[in-house]
Design a protein around this motif. Sequence first.
Motif, PDB file in Angstrom:
ATOM      1  N   ASN A  28      26.375  45.145  41.777  1.00 52.31           N
ATOM      2  CA  ASN A  28      26.030  44.135  40.783  1.00 52.31           C
ATOM      3  C   ASN A  28      24.673  44.405  40.160  1.00 52.31           C
ATOM      4  O   ASN A  28      24.378  43.954  39.056  1.00 52.31           O
ATOM      5  N   GLY A  29      23.821  45.142  40.880  1.00 52.58           N
ATOM      6  CA  GLY A  29      22.513  45.477  40.354  1.00 52.58           C
ATOM      7  C   GLY A  29      22.557  46.465  39.206  1.00 52.58           C
ATOM      8  O   GLY A  29      21.578  46.640  38.489  1.00 52.58           O
ATOM      9  N   LEU A  30      23.680  47.128  39.013  1.00 48.62           N
ATOM     10  CA  LEU A  30      23.848  48.032  37.878  1.00 48.62           C
ATOM     11  C   LEU A  30      24.187  47.235  36.628  1.00 48.62           C
ATOM     12  O   LEU A  30      24.815  46.183  36.698  1.00 48.62           O
ATOM     13  N   ALA A  31      23.779  47.745  35.472  1.00 50.78           N
ATOM     14  CA  ALA A  31      24.225  47.136  34.227  1.00 50.78           C
ATOM     15  C   ALA A  31      25.741  47.213  34.164  1.00 50.78           C
ATOM     16  O   ALA A  31      26.337  48.263  34.428  1.00 50.78           O
ATOM     17  N   ASN A  32      26.384  46.099  33.854  1.00 49.96           N
ATOM     18  CA  ASN A  32      27.848  46.082  33.818  1.00 49.96           C
ATOM     19  C   ASN A  32      28.316  44.973  32.890  1.00 49.96           C
ATOM     20  O   ASN A  32      27.553  44.092  32.503  1.00 49.96           O
ATOM     21  N   ARG A  33      29.587  45.019  32.533  1.00 50.84           N
ATOM     22  CA  ARG A  33      30.200  44.021  31.654  1.00 50.84           C
ATOM     23  C   ARG A  33      30.986  42.982  32.442  1.00 50.84           C
ATOM     24  O   ARG A  33      31.932  42.390  31.949  1.00 50.84           O
ATOM     25  N   GLY A  34      30.599  42.792  33.680  1.00 48.91           N
ATOM     26  CA  GLY A  34      31.442  42.036  34.592  1.00 48.91           C
ATOM     27  C   GLY A  34      32.392  43.015  35.257  1.00 48.91           C
ATOM     28  O   GLY A  34      32.691  44.079  34.716  1.00 48.91           O
ATOM     29  N   TYR A  35      32.852  42.695  36.440  1.00 44.97           N
ATOM     30  CA  TYR A  35      33.666  43.633  37.204  1.00 44.97           C
ATOM     31  C   TYR A  35      35.094  43.120  37.403  1.00 44.97           C
ATOM     32  O   TYR A  35      35.341  41.919  37.486  1.00 44.97           O
ATOM     33  N   THR A  36      36.009  44.053  37.514  1.00 43.15           N
ATOM     34  CA  THR A  36      37.390  43.808  37.898  1.00 43.15           C
ATOM     35  C   THR A  36      37.833  44.978  38.765  1.00 43.15           C
ATOM     36  O   THR A  36      37.263  46.079  38.665  1.00 43.15           O
ATOM     37  N   ASP A  37      38.814  44.758  39.628  1.00 42.06           N
ATOM     38  CA  ASP A  37      39.384  45.909  40.337  1.00 42.06           C
ATOM     39  C   ASP A  37      40.607  46.437  39.594  1.00 42.06           C
ATOM     40  O   ASP A  37      41.460  47.117  40.169  1.00 42.06           O
ATOM     41  N   GLY A  38      40.654  46.138  38.293  1.00 42.73           N
ATOM     42  CA  GLY A  38      41.646  46.749  37.418  1.00 42.73           C
ATOM     43  C   GLY A  38      43.065  46.371  37.774  1.00 42.73           C
ATOM     44  O   GLY A  38      43.381  45.197  37.960  1.00 42.73           O
ATOM     45  N   PHE A  39      43.911  47.372  37.920  1.00 45.36           N
ATOM     46  CA  PHE A  39      45.336  47.154  38.153  1.00 45.36           C
ATOM     47  C   PHE A  39      45.712  47.335  39.623  1.00 45.36           C
ATOM     48  O   PHE A  39      46.891  47.302  39.963  1.00 45.36           O
ATOM     49  N   TYR A  40      44.711  47.547  40.491  1.00 44.72           N
ATOM     50  CA  TYR A  40      45.025  47.790  41.889  1.00 44.72           C
ATOM     51  C   TYR A  40      45.721  46.592  42.527  1.00 44.72           C
ATOM     52  O   TYR A  40      46.574  46.739  43.392  1.00 44.72           O
ATOM     53  N   GLN A  41      45.356  45.373  42.105  1.00 46.37           N
ATOM     54  CA  GLN A  41      46.023  44.165  42.566  1.00 46.37           C
ATOM     55  C   GLN A  41      46.268  43.253  41.378  1.00 46.37           C
ATOM     56  O   GLN A  41      45.586  43.343  40.358  1.00 46.37           O
ATOM     57  N   ARG A  42      47.225  42.322  41.522  1.00 43.66           N
ATOM     58  CA  ARG A  42      47.498  41.388  40.441  1.00 43.66           C
ATOM     59  C   ARG A  42      46.461  40.267  40.412  1.00 43.66           C
ATOM     60  O   ARG A  42      46.007  39.801  41.440  1.00 43.66           O
ATOM     61  N   HIS A  43      46.118  39.848  39.207  1.00 49.15           N
ATOM     62  CA  HIS A  43      45.172  38.750  39.015  1.00 49.15           C
ATOM     63  C   HIS A  43      45.703  37.849  37.917  1.00 49.15           C
ATOM     64  O   HIS A  43      46.615  38.196  37.186  1.00 49.15           O
ATOM     65  N   HIS A  44      45.061  36.709  37.754  1.00 49.68           N
ATOM     66  CA  HIS A  44      45.280  35.939  36.543  1.00 49.68           C
ATOM     67  C   HIS A  44      44.728  36.741  35.381  1.00 49.68           C
ATOM     68  O   HIS A  44      43.757  37.462  35.507  1.00 49.68           O
ATOM     69  N   THR A  45      45.355  36.577  34.230  1.00 49.47           N
ATOM     70  CA  THR A  45      44.977  37.384  33.074  1.00 49.47           C
ATOM     71  C   THR A  45      43.495  37.282  32.771  1.00 49.47           C
ATOM     72  O   THR A  45      42.855  38.262  32.419  1.00 49.47           O
ATOM     73  N   GLN A  46      42.896  36.090  32.914  1.00 57.12           N
ATOM     74  CA  GLN A  46      41.493  35.925  32.571  1.00 57.12           C
ATOM     75  C   GLN A  46      40.595  36.826  33.411  1.00 57.12           C
ATOM     76  O   GLN A  46      39.514  37.208  32.987  1.00 57.12           O
ATOM     77  N   ASP A  47      41.037  37.171  34.625  1.00 55.70           N
ATOM     78  CA  ASP A  47      40.213  37.990  35.501  1.00 55.70           C
ATOM     79  C   ASP A  47      40.188  39.449  35.066  1.00 55.70           C
ATOM     80  O   ASP A  47      39.303  40.197  35.453  1.00 55.70           O
ATOM     81  N   HIS A  48      41.193  39.880  34.291  1.00 57.37           N
ATOM     82  CA  HIS A  48      41.215  41.257  33.833  1.00 57.37           C
ATOM     83  C   HIS A  48      40.173  41.509  32.764  1.00 57.37           C
ATOM     84  O   HIS A  48      39.626  42.587  32.653  1.00 57.37           O
ATOM     85  N   GLN A  49      39.933  40.515  31.955  1.00 55.95           N
ATOM     86  CA  GLN A  49      39.239  40.764  30.714  1.00 55.95           C
ATOM     87  C   GLN A  49      37.963  39.964  30.589  1.00 55.95           C
ATOM     88  O   GLN A  49      37.902  38.805  30.983  1.00 55.95           O
ATOM     89  N   ASN A  50      36.948  40.561  30.020  1.00 55.93           N
ATOM     90  CA  ASN A  50      35.667  39.899  29.829  1.00 55.93           C
ATOM     91  C   ASN A  50      35.674  39.186  28.488  1.00 55.93           C
ATOM     92  O   ASN A  50      35.294  39.745  27.475  1.00 55.93           O
ATOM     93  N   TYR A  51      36.131  37.918  28.468  1.00 54.97           N
ATOM     94  CA  TYR A  51      36.203  37.169  27.225  1.00 54.97           C
ATOM     95  C   TYR A  51      34.827  36.638  26.816  1.00 54.97           C
ATOM     96  O   TYR A  51      34.560  36.425  25.640  1.00 54.97           O
ATOM     97  N   MET A  52      33.965  36.378  27.793  1.00 49.48           N
ATOM     98  CA  MET A  52      32.748  35.631  27.513  1.00 49.48           C
ATOM     99  C   MET A  52      31.555  36.520  27.180  1.00 49.48           C
ATOM    100  O   MET A  52      30.663  36.115  26.451  1.00 49.48           O
TER     101      MET A  52
END
Length: 454
Positions: free
Chosen positions: A342-366
């Motif tokens: 988290n200390g690295l510059a990032n756009r928010g994190y996701t573990d991608g497609f490795y596991q299923r999530h709610h759609t909002q968790d995939h994408q950085n809307y905010m």
Amino acid sequence: MLKAPELLLPAGSLEKMHAAFDFGADAVYAGQPRYSLRARNNEFSTLEVLQQGINDAHARGKLFFVASNIFPHNSKLKTYLRDMEPVIAMKPDALIMADPGLIMMVREKWPEVPVHLSVQANAVNWADVKFWKKMGLTRVILSRELSLDEIEEIRQECPDMELEVFVHGALCIAYSGRCLLSGYFNHRDPNQGTCTNSCRWDYKVSNASENETGDLVNIPVETIKFDFNKALEDANQSFSAMGDMKRHPLADRPYLIEETGKPGSLMPILEDEHGTYIMNSKDLRAVEHVERLAKIGVDSLKVEGRTKSLYYVARTAQVYRRAIDDAVAGRPFNPQLLGELNGLANRGYTDGFYQRHHTQDHQNYMEGVSQAHRSQYVGQVLNVADGWAEVEVKNRFAVGDQIEIISPNGNEIVTLSEMRNKENQSLNIIGGAGHTVRIPLDAKYEKALLAKML
């Protein structure tokens, strides 16, 4: 005993390559001049530097892979084999390739050279992997769009092929790099190594409706009539094939986007069951899945980011090295590793497609820009003598700050008690980049990086 997967880091420069090795990488990859997807910001764009990188890696007992993974147009085919000859003579440990035609040409002329299938080729099933095995390739870099269960099935069906997966870094809004946005907006083709990262630009979103001619036109927000519950029910019924991944109801509306640098140019954007979210993907972080990937038998874990900073390379190498070592030793996952990333510059994190999530968790809307959450990179130790370290300043810090010393010899958090300038005068605060200061530090922290705790 569990076999440790290879830790593969990006090498955008010789300095970053050495940092990757210092902090735990087993191998690095760098772009070949003219024929990789990182034609920009690439110190390895000259044959001399590429040769030095390969030699330095081999001197340390490490591996060096050369990316030659564009999909070339006819003009580049004419010179490809000629340009490849000096690269092959340098004896890289493998070529990373995507285009079947180029692979055919290399396999015919240099059959002894190991070839790894690039993620650009989007291998998503075991039959694909078996095909490339028959073509003589030694490794397949699997598509980012696969789940852990799918990767495990591929490993079971293809026990004799090396498999590599991405575990950290930027995600594309198209299938693993097969994006047209940059070419559409700027006539700079991502698959020719000139991506302008159009998906990261600052876009404003407007609501839209379809007029009598079928075109999308801008409409004021207050005219929209929207029943949230009904939309959610309809969306869930329409996309039940997505399993437990519930679709955000606002994703079914058409929108118009306007890029900050092109005011007045409104472009339509839609979402459907096949993807394309609102442009700016969160970054991949899958450190919590390292143990599962090692148990599956994945041969290499790859970090994206040849244009990222020295700090990014060192930090990700160190964190994923510790995750691999913990997995092999049978130690449970350490949640502290998540905080360190988290200390690295990032756009928010996701573990991608490795596991299923709610759609909002995939994408950085905010958030459309990178943010640092836990710490900030503030300096690099140039040398240590007589108990004092000379530090190249990257960001502001001050006496009294909590400073994390990030070193190949281990990390330590200290309170900065003193700071001096070149004239040996005491300082309380130092500004941003462009300065050097001296701070008290042990000699064991040669090559260390400094991060201020936030």
